[in-house]
Design an enzyme around this catalytic site. Structure first.
Site, short mmCIF file in Angstrom:
data_model
loop_
_atom_site.label_atom_id
_atom_site.label_comp_id
_atom_site.label_asym_id
_atom_site.label_seq_id
_atom_site.Cartn_x
_atom_site.Cartn_y
_atom_site.Cartn_z
N ASP A 100 71.86 58.31 31.53
CA ASP A 100 71.17 59.65 31.09
C ASP A 100 70.04 59.00 29.90
O ASP A 100 70.43 58.02 29.26
CB ASP A 100 71.74 60.51 30.72
CG ASP A 100 73.17 60.23 30.02
OD1 ASP A 100 73.42 59.41 29.47
OD2 ASP A 100 73.94 61.19 30.04
N GLU B 80 71.02 66.93 29.38
CA GLU B 80 71.64 68.07 28.29
C GLU B 80 71.32 69.24 28.72
O GLU B 80 71.98 70.22 28.28
CB GLU B 80 71.27 67.73 26.97
CG GLU B 80 71.96 66.37 26.22
CD GLU B 80 73.36 66.27 26.23
OE1 GLU B 80 73.82 67.47 26.15
OE2 GLU B 80 73.95 65.24 25.89
#
Length: 378
Positions: A70, A129
């Site tokens: 990520d 997120e």
């Protein structure tokens, strides 16, 4: 020395420029530059939005092994005092994604110089997120042409020392669902409550009743959490509020339990509307935050490899109620997520979270050895 390690340097440069999901423009530019600096003979590159996927073509290419990192940061004001502290006000790599990216670039560098028999695909994924970027990337089809047969990812863990790797077969992390509710009633003077419709009372009852879902609707031997994290209402002490807004999260270990708990929230919403003669706009958004369920075969192979590696202290990790959108990819592709110890006194998402950078060369070396075995089937 760590200061001289090129991937530690990369981590620090990325730490300077955290960006919120789907806004990772500088991060994307930085990553692309590093990728283009690698030997290109065996590389193919595709992008979408701020996502990047790179394939290292294997010498035989019978299978494809995937690695995901990520790339987004958090809306956290950094308080580490580091010389490479975030230059983006109110944003920070407080979840360690800068570490993840540096390790991914290290793995990509290793195999760009020495391809295995099988293909190696690295996904630099945005918006973990906030927007379930794993789902966005997968559903867009960015991986379709180079779909991995297996996929792997790690997450830094401040509570574990450097040199430790932890995982488990089955559910490692919970699935999550965001709750947002807007209450609409009728405001009025505090002296005349009978002429108003108090949304602070209605919303308070909603919150209270939500807490009975886990205690009375969830099997006690199964996991479930409901947390309301924000509650906003009212403008003055002598005004009855006609509006209230709240938000929170549901966390469960199975998709079935998530569906059950969401249905109970909907039922409670209808009851509150009838009881308090109000209107509630309710949003339940799971997106791609499914439970992270590690595939049995791939995970057992990973665990066996790490247990047999004298450089690694492997532990069997307990299931945690944190959320991770890698669960969506694992729902489509067999694979494993695991913890990487980084020995920080401050937890994930904390403004002072400061992982031990010695975990970067450790991970590149030891995870690289596992992936090399996978790619070459040795």
């Amino acid at each position: 020395m760590l200061n001289e390690n090129p991937f530690v340097k990369i981590r620090r440069e990325l730490h300077l420029i955290p960006e919120i999901g789907l806004e990772e423009y500088k991060t994307h530019e930085y990553l692309m530059k590093k990728i283009m600096d690698l030997p290109q003979e065996h590389l193919e590159i595709k992008t979408w939005n701020t996502a990047i996927v790179v394939r290292v073509k294997g010498t035989e290419g019978a299978k494809t092994i995937g690695w995901r990192t990520d790339i987004d940061g958090l809306p956290v004001t950094e308080e580490t005092g580091l010389s490479f502290q975030s230059i983006h006000e109110g944003k920070m790599h407080a979840c360690g994604h800068d570490m993840h990216m540096a390790i991914a670039l290290g793995l990509l560098t290793k195999f760009s110089h020495q391809p295995g028999k099988d293909n190696f695909v690295v996904l630099f994924q945005p918006a973990e997120e906030n927007e379930s970027g794993g789902k966005l990337v997968y559903d867009h089809g960015l991986l379709d042409e180079w779909m991995p047969d297996e996929i792997y990812a790690l997450h830094v863990q401040p509570d574990l020392p450097v040199g430790t790797i932890g995982s488990r077969s089955g559910t490692l992390f919970a699935g999550t669902c965001t709750i947002r509710a807007k209450f609409k009633g009728k405001s009025g003077h505090a002296a005349y409550p009978h002429k108003s419709n108090d949304m602070i009372v209605a919303a308070s009852q909603f919150v209270t009743q939500l807490q009975t879902i886990v205690s009375r609707s969830v099997n006690p031997v199964e996991g479930g959490v409901i947390t309301i994290g924000t509650f906003n209402a009212g403008t003055a002490e002598n005004i009855i509020s006609g509006e209230a807004n709240l938000s929170g999260t549901i966390r469960t270990l199975t998709t079935e339990m998530s569906q059950l708990m969401m249905e109970r929230v909907r039922q409670i919403k209808v009851g509150i509307e009838q009881s308090y003669q109000c209107e509630i706009e309710l949003i339940l958004q799971q997106g791609g935050y499914l439970p992270v369920v590690n595939a049995e075969k791939e995970t057992n192979e990973f665990i066996a490899f790490m247990k047999n590696n004298p450089a690694v202290d492997f532990i069997l990790s307990p299931t945690a109620m944190i959320g991770e959108d890698f669960g969506y990819l694992l729902d489509k592709i067999p694979g494993t997520m695991f913890w990487l110890g980084v020995n920080s006194p401050f937890e994930l998402h904390h403004a002072k979270m400061n992982p031990n950078e010695a975990a970067i060369p450790f991970a590149i070396e030891q995870v690289g050895a596992f992936l090399a075995a996978k790619l070459n089937q040795v």
